[in-house]
Design an enzyme around this catalytic site. Structure first.
Site, PDB file in Angstrom:
ATOM      1  N   ILE A 145     -10.733  53.936  29.680  1.00 22.88           N
ATOM      2  CA  ILE A 145     -11.331  53.108  28.812  1.00 22.88           C
ATOM      3  C   ILE A 145     -12.300  52.485  29.628  1.00 22.88           C
ATOM      4  CG2 ILE A 145      -9.564  53.101  26.894  1.00 22.88           C
ATOM      5  CD1 ILE A 145      -8.853  50.132  28.026  1.00 22.88           C
ATOM      6  N   ALA A 175     -14.144  51.169  33.456  1.00 22.28           N
ATOM      7  CA  ALA A 175     -14.247  51.153  34.900  1.00 22.28           C
ATOM      8  C   ALA A 175     -14.255  49.797  35.386  1.00 22.28           C
ATOM      9  CB  ALA A 175     -15.210  51.904  35.636  1.00 22.28           C
ATOM     10  N   GLY A 176     -13.812  49.073  36.218  1.00 23.67           N
ATOM     11  CA  GLY A 176     -13.972  47.746  36.661  1.00 23.67           C
ATOM     12  C   GLY A 176     -14.502  47.802  38.174  1.00 23.67           C
ATOM     13  N   GLU A 177     -14.472  46.688  38.635  1.00 25.69           N
ATOM     14  CA  GLU A 177     -15.135  46.325  40.044  1.00 25.69           C
ATOM     15  C   GLU A 177     -14.048  47.062  40.993  1.00 25.69           C
ATOM     16  OE1 GLU A 177     -15.878  42.734  43.379  1.00 25.69           O
ATOM     17  OE2 GLU A 177     -15.157  42.514  41.366  1.00 25.69           O
ATOM     18  N   PHE A 178     -12.723  46.990  41.080  1.00 23.36           N
ATOM     19  CA  PHE A 178     -12.005  47.731  42.011  1.00 23.36           C
ATOM     20  C   PHE A 178     -11.518  49.179  41.354  1.00 23.36           C
ATOM     21  CE2 PHE A 178     -11.661  43.204  42.401  1.00 23.36           C
ATOM     22  CZ  PHE A 178     -11.632  43.119  43.583  1.00 23.36           C
ATOM     23  N   GLY A 179     -11.569  49.752  40.421  1.00 28.16           N
ATOM     24  CA  GLY A 179     -11.143  51.033  39.926  1.00 28.16           C
ATOM     25  C   GLY A 179     -11.165  51.216  38.456  1.00 28.16           C
ATOM     26  N   GLU A 180     -10.670  52.211  37.932  1.00 31.89           N
ATOM     27  CA  GLU A 180     -10.608  52.402  36.626  1.00 31.89           C
ATOM     28  C   GLU A 180      -9.666  51.726  35.668  1.00 31.89           C
ATOM     29  OE1 GLU A 180     -12.638  54.543  38.706  1.00 31.89           O
ATOM     30  OE2 GLU A 180     -10.433  54.807  38.827  1.00 31.89           O
ATOM     31  N   LYS A 190      -5.293  48.275  34.891  1.00 32.69           N
ATOM     32  CA  LYS A 190      -6.437  48.251  35.726  1.00 32.69           C
ATOM     33  C   LYS A 190      -5.701  48.815  37.028  1.00 32.69           C
ATOM     34  CE  LYS A 190      -8.880  44.160  34.247  1.00 32.69           C
ATOM     35  NZ  LYS A 190      -9.416  42.628  34.671  1.00 32.69           N
ATOM     36  N   ASP A 225     -17.350  32.600  34.663  1.00 25.78           N
ATOM     37  CA  ASP A 225     -18.326  33.904  34.118  1.00 25.78           C
ATOM     38  C   ASP A 225     -17.934  34.055  32.856  1.00 25.78           C
ATOM     39  OD1 ASP A 225     -19.806  36.314  34.128  1.00 25.78           O
ATOM     40  OD2 ASP A 225     -18.114  37.510  35.018  1.00 25.78           O
TER      41      ASP A 225
END
Length: 937
Positions: free
Chosen positions: A580, A582-587, A606, A699
Site C-alpha cells: 500500500i 513505500a516508506g523511508e526504510f522499505g515497503e 512496515k 512533522d
C-alpha cells in the site's frame, strides 16, 4: 545520451547552444587553473530586468514523464554593489515549455510555465567564488520534447552547466525472474508495477512482478520463480543436478544426494531409482528433514496374470522396545490403501523414533482369502528406519513452587526427548513490573541452565509479567513462550498466590478475581487523576499520562528500548496481503495479524528493505520504541514488532482510508464543515496527549494523519519526533536534516528549535489543509518564497467555505510570538465548543477567489491566458470535468467566461464544493488584475 550511475540516464546539456540571449553574455573564466565558459548577466543597477536564456530542444524518451534538472551557478552578493541594494536580486527563475517539434529560434514567453525560483545556498563576494549546485524536478511531461529557460530579474549571476536526466530501474534478475529496464514513475505513480519473466529452467505459479520507485530502485518482488524439478539455483540461474543428485519438485531447495541403495546415472535427475537387487525384499526410501519420507518399491515379479494389482502400507512406531500402530497422526499421500502406484509420501513423523513399514500387494482374488491366511495372490515386504529430524524442546507447564511477599520460585516442565541424541536445553526468563500506566518500569533477563528459578527483591502488591523461553544449547531458535502475571502482596495465610498464564498457541486462562481487583484499582486511579482541565475529554481520554516520554535514542543499546516499549511478534502470526506504499526504510503492506488467544485483525506492516545497515535498522525500530509508549485513540496504535528474525517489521493498526491529505483530495467537497471540524478535534486531542507527555512531533502534516473507516483521525509518523526537556518551554535543537518548510514555525526554521508551540503552528497548517480538502499549502510557491512571505507577515488566506471561527483559530496558531499561540488544551476546548454549537460554524470567513484558487486567471507569471479549457481545469484541480465541458460544446476560454452557475450545474457538476470552486475561478478569470498572492495578517 550516456548511461550514468544508479539506474539513471543522463542527457548532456552544457548550454553549448543558446538560441535566446537577452543581456546574457558568454564569458570565459578561470577556476583552479582551468578555463571554462559560462552564461552571465549582471545588470543589478537597472530596474525592470527581464533577461531570458533558453536551451536547445531536448528530446524526451516517451516513458520519461519526470526529469531532473541539475544546475551549477554563481550568484554575486548584492551587498558588494554600491547603491544597487533596491534593484539587485539574488535569485532567478526556471521555466519549461513542451513541444512536439523543434521551433528553432522562435521564442514566446507565454509558452513557458514557471517551475520554481532558485536561490543560492552560498553567495559569492568580490574575492571569494562560490559555486552552487541545485536540482529541481519537472513533472508531467507528455510531448516529444521540451525546452528549459532561465529568467533573470536583476541578479548578478553566471550559469556554469546544466544537466538534465531521468531515473530508471536497471534491467535486473531477482529471485530467478528477469525484469527489463524501466523508467521511474512520477509523483502520481510512486510505485510502478513491472512484470517479469522466469529465467531459463525456472517456473512460477504466479506471474513474477516487482515495483520500480521514483528513485530508480527495485522493491517488493512478488511471485518468486523456482527451479524446475532436476534443477537447482546457482547464482541467479537454474543448473541441472549433478550425477548422483536429484530434485523431485520445483522449489528453492538444492539438489540432494541419492540415498543408500539408489543411483542416478545422468544429470538433471528427478528421482533416484533403486539399484538392481533392491526390490521385492527391501524398500528403497528417501528420508526428508521435514518430517517426511517417500517409500517406493518395485512391483511383484509374478502377478499371477492379474492386472488389478494394488498396494497398502501399514505403519508401526516403536519406543523403548514397545511397538504400536502409528494411528491417525501419520499422513499418507495419496492414501495408505488402494494404491496403484509403487510409491507413497509419509509425513508427520516424530523425531528419534523407530518406524516399521509393511507394504502388501493385493489383487482381485485377495478379497476371497480367509482372514487369517496369506493367499498366494498377496505378497508383503517390511523395512524399519530411524527418523532423526529436528526435535525442538517444548515447555508444557509452569508451576509456582514457593512465594513470599517479596520473592517467588517458579519451575516448568519440558516435553521428553532422547538425551543421548539431543543438545542440552537452556532457558531465558524475562520478567518486568507492569503498572497501571503506559510502560513497564523494570525489565530483567536471567540465563538459566535448569528449569527452576527463584526471583527476589520484588515489590509487594505489584503485578509482574514473566516469560520463559527454551532453546537448544547449540544456539537454536527460542520457542514455547509462556507468560505469567503474578500479583504479590500480604495475602491471608491460607490463600494461594494468584497466577494466570498463557502459552503460545494455547488458550489464555485468566483468574476472575485478579482481573476484577485490577480493574477496580485502575478505575479508582482514573478518578483520582481527573481534573477540571479534562472537562472536554471523552471517557477514553481521561487518563492523563503520569509518565514523561522517554527518548529511545538515550539508550546505549537501542534493542533494549524496543524490548521495553514494544511487544515481540512471531512472523508466522503476520500475513502480508498487498503493498500500500513505500516508506523511508522499505515497503508498507496491508496484512493480517493472528496472535494466539486474539481474534484476527487487519494491520499495516512496515518492512525494512534488504541490504540495510545496523544504523538503519536501529533508526527503523526507534519509531516503534516511540509509538509503544503511547496509548490514545487519536494516536496510531502499535501492535508489535518483529526483531528476532532476519526481516524486521513494525506492525500497527490498519487505517482503511489512508493518509488524510489524499483522502480529502479524493472526496473534495463531500464533507460539511461540521465533519471537518470533528476531524480536527481528534487530531488536536492526540496532539494534546503528546504535549502532556512533554513530547514534540516536528512533522505534523495532513500526510502524517491517518483516517479509518469511521473518519477517526490518528497522528502517525514519528520519524522526526524528539523529546522535550523537562521544562515545558524547553526545546530540542536538531543537528541538521530536512525540515518540512511549509508546515514548520518560523523560529524552528531559523534556529532549529522545536517546542509544542511549533507543533501548534504546524497544526494551524493542518487545519488549513483539512478545510481546503487537501490543497497544498502555499500552492506552487517555492520554499524560499514561503519563508520570505512568512517573515514579511503574510499568512495563508481562508479556504473556501471555511467558518470564520476556524480561520481565526488558524491565525492564532500562526502568531509570530510563540508564547502567544494557544496550547493544544485550549484548541481542544475551543473545537469542542464549536461542535456543541453548530450554528457557530455558519458564519463564513471572507474568501477571495483570486487568491484561494491556485493560478485562477493565468498560466504563467507574465499574465498570458490559459491555452485551453483542460489546462484551466487542471490548474484548479477539476480535471475530472474536462469531458463534461467538451460534451457541452464549451471548448474555448471565451465560452467559459460566459458561463453562469446554472450553466455549470447543467453540464453535470453537482457537488457543492466543486460547483463553488469552478464558479469562483470563473469570477477570478474575469478580474484581469488578479495575481497569485497571500493575505497579510
Amino acid at each position: 545520451m550516456s548511461r550514468g550511475p544508479q539506474g539513471s540516464v543522463f542527457i548532456s546539456l552544457m548550454l553549448l547552444v543558446s538560441v535566446v540571449l537577452f543581456q546574457w553574455e558568454v564569458v570565459q573564466r578561470t577556476l583552479n587553473g582551468s578555463q571554462f565558459y559560462s552564461y552571465s548577466v549582471c545588470n543589478v543597477g537597472e530596474r525592470e530586468q527581464d533577461n531570458w536564456l533558453r536551451t536547445t530542444f531536448i528530446q524526451r524518451r516517451p516513458a520519461a514523464s519526470r526529469v531532473f534538472v541539475e544546475i551549477q551557478f554563481i550568484v554575486r552578493d548584492c551587498n558588494s554593489f554600491d547603491g544597487a541594494s533596491l534593484t539587485c536580486k539574488e535569485t532567478f527563475n526556471l521555466y519549461t515549455s513542451e513541444s512536439d517539434a523543434d521551433v528553432g529560434t522562435t521564442f514566446r514567453k507565454g509558452q513557458f510555465k514557471k517551475v520554481t525560483t532558485i536561490a543560492p545556498d552560498e553567495i559569492t563576494s568580490k574575492n571569494d567564488l562560490r559555486i552552487n549546485t541545485e536540482t529541481r524536478v519537472v513533472e508531467n511531461l507528455s510531448r516529444k520534447g521540451f525546452y528549459l529557460a532561465f529568467q533573470d530579474i536583476g541578479a548578478c549571476i553566471a550559469i556554469l552547466s546544466v544537466r538534465v536526466y531521468y531515473k530508471t530501474c536497471p534491467a535486473t534478475v531477482k529471485s530467478l525472474a528477469s525484469f527489463p529496464e524501466t523508467v521511474a514513475g512520477g509523483e502520481n505513480q510512486a510505485l510502478k508495477e513491472v512484470n517479469g519473466v522466469c529465467t531459463d529452467n525456472a517456473i512460477s505459479e504466479n506471474l513474477p512482478r516487482i515495483y520500480c520507485t521514483v528513485d530508480g530502485e527495485w522493491v517488493v518482488p512478488v511471485g518468486q520463480c523456482q527451479c524446475k524439478p532436476g534443477y537447482e539455483e546457482v547464482e541467479d540461474t537454474c543448473q541441472e543436478c549433478q550425477q548422483g543428485f536429484f530434485k523431485a519438485a520445483a522449489s528453492g531447495d538444492k539438489c540432494e544426494p541419492c540415498p543408500a541403495n539408489t543411483q542416478s546415472l545422468k544429470s538433471g535427475a528427478l528421482s533416484c531409482p533403486c539399484m538392481d537387487g533392491f526390490y521385492r525384499s527391501h524398500i528403497c526410501f528417501l528420508l526428508s528433514p521435514l518430517r517426511k519420507l517417500v517409500l517406493s518399491w518395485s512391483p511383484p515379479a509374478d502377478t499371477g496374470g492379474r492386472n488389478d494389482i494394488t498396494y497398502s502400507v501399514d505403519c508401526q512406531r516403536c519406543e523403548s522396545n514397545v511397538c504400536q500402530a502409528c494411528g491417525e497422526k501419520i499422513r499418507y499421500e495419496p492414501a495408505s490403501t488402494g494404491l496403484t502406484d509403487t510409491k507413497v509420501l509419509v509425513s508427520e513423523l516424530d523425531a528419534h523414533l523407530n518406524y516399521t513399514f509393511t507394504v502388501e500387494a493385493h489383487s482381485g482374488v485377495s478379497l476371497l482369502a480367509l482372514p487369517r491366511s496369506k493367499p498366494p495372490s498377496t505378497s508383503a515386504l517390511t523395512t524399519s528406519l530411524h527418523y532423526t529430524g529436528e526435535y525442538p524442546p517444548k515447555i508444557t507447564s509452569m508451576r509456582l513452587v514457593e512465594r513470599t511477599p517479596t520473592s517467588l520460585s517458579l519451575s516448568w516442565d519440558v516435553s521428553p526427548r532422547p538425551r543421548a541424541l539431543s543438545p542440552p536445553i537452556r532457558y531465558e526468563l524475562n520478567y518486568r513490573k507492569k503498572d497501571d500506566n503506559l510502560g513497564m518500569t523494570t525489565y530483567t533477563v536471567l540465563k538459566l541452565e535448569k528449569n527452576l528459578v527463584q526471583v527476589n527483591e520484588l515489590n509487594p502488591g505489584t503485578a509482574y509479567l514473566f516469560r520463559v523461553q527454551a532453546f537448544t544449547g547449540d544456539g537454536g531458535n527460542k520457542i514455547s513462550l509462556i507468560y505469567f502475571y503474578c500479583f504479590l502482596g500480604h495475602l491471608p495465610q491460607n490463600n494461594t498466590a494468584v497466577i494466570f498464564g498463557a502459552a503460545v498457541g494455547g488458550a489464555v486462562m485468566l483468574f476472575i478475581v485478579a482481573v476484577v481487583l485490577f480493574l477496580r484499582r485502575r478505575k479508582r486511579n482514573s478518578h483520582t487523576r481527573q481534573g477540571p482541565e479534562d472537562t472536554y475529554f471523552s471517557s477514553s481520554e481521561q487518563l492523563k499520562p503520569l509518565k514523561t516520554y522517554v527518548d529511545p535514542h538515550t539508550y546505549e543499546d537501542p534493542n533494549v528500548a524496543v524490548l521495553k516499549f514494544a511487544t515481540e511478534i512471531h512472523p508466522s502470526h503476520v500475513t502480508k496481503q498487498k503493498v500500500i506504499g513505500a516508506g523511508e526504510f522499505g515497503e508498507v503492506y496491508r496484512g493480517i495479524l493472528k496472535a494466539p488467544g486474539r481474534k484476527e485483525v487487519a494491520v499495516a506492516i512496515k518492512t525494512l528493505k534488504p541490504g540495510y545497515t545496523e544504523k538503519q535498522r536501529q533508526d527503523f525500530l526507534s519509531e516503534a520504541s516511540i509509538m509503544g509508549q503511547f496509548a490514545h485513540q487519536n494516536i496510531i496504535r502499535l501492535e508489535g514488532v518483529v526483531t528476532k528474525f532476519k526481516h524486521a517489521m513494525i506492525v500497527t493498526e490498519y487505517m482503511e482510508n489512508g493518509a488524510l491529505d489524499r483522502y480529502l483530495k479524493d472526496h473534495d467537497g463531500e464533507f460539511s464543515s461540521f465533519q471537518l471540524v470533528g476531524m480536527l478535534r481528534g487530531i488536536a486531542a492526540g496532539m494534546k496527549y503528546l504535549s502532556d507527555m512533554s513530547y514534540v512531533h516536528r512533522d505534523l502534516a495532513a500526510r502524517n494523519i491517518l483516517v479509518n473507516n469511521t473518519l477517526e483521525c490518528k497522528v502517525s509518523d514519528f520519524g522526526l519526533s524528539r523529546v522535550l526537556e523537562d521544562d515545558p518551554e524547553g526545546t530540542y535543537t536538531t543537528s541538521g536534516g530536512k525540515i518540512p518548510i511549509r508546515w514548520t514555525a518560523p523560529e524552528a526554521i531559523a534556529y532549529r528549535k522545536f517546542t509544542s508551540a511549533s507543533d501548534v503552528w504546524s497544526f494551524g497548517i493542518v487545519m488549513w489543509e483539512v478545510m481546503a480538502f487537501g490543497e497544498r499549502p502555499y500552492w506552487d510557491m517555492s520554499n524560499h518564497e514561503v519563508m520570505k512571505a512568512i517573515n514579511e507577515a503574510f499568512r495563508l488566506p481562508a479556504p473556501m467555505d471555511c467558518p470564520s471561527a476556524v480561520y481565526q483559530l488558524m491565525l492564532q496558531c500562526w502568531l509570530q510570538d510563540r508564547s502567544k499561540r494557544p496550547r493544544f488544551g485550549d484548541i481542544v476546548s475551543l473545537l469542542d465548543k464549536l461542535l456543541r454549537s453548530p450554528d457557530s460554524l455558519k458564519t463564513i470567513a471572507d474568501f477571495d477567489p483570486r487568491v484561494s484558487i491556485r493560478l485562477p486567471s493565468t498560466s504563467g507569471s507574465d499574465g498570458s491566458p490559459f491555452r485551453s479549457v483542460s489546462e484551466w481545469l487542471e490548474s484548479i484541480k477539476m480535471s475530472q470535468y474536462s469531458e463534461n465541458f467538451t460534451c457541452a460544446g464549451i471548448v474555448t476560454m471565451d465560452q467559459v467566461l460566459q458561463m453562469k452557475n446554472e450553466d455549470i450545474k447543467n453540464i453535470g457538476v453537482r457537488l457543492p464544493g466543486h460547483l463553488k470552486r469552478i464558479a469562483y475561478s470563473i469570477l477570478g478569470l474575469k478580474d484581469q488584475t488578479s495575481t497569485l498572492s497571500v493575505f497579510a495578517v
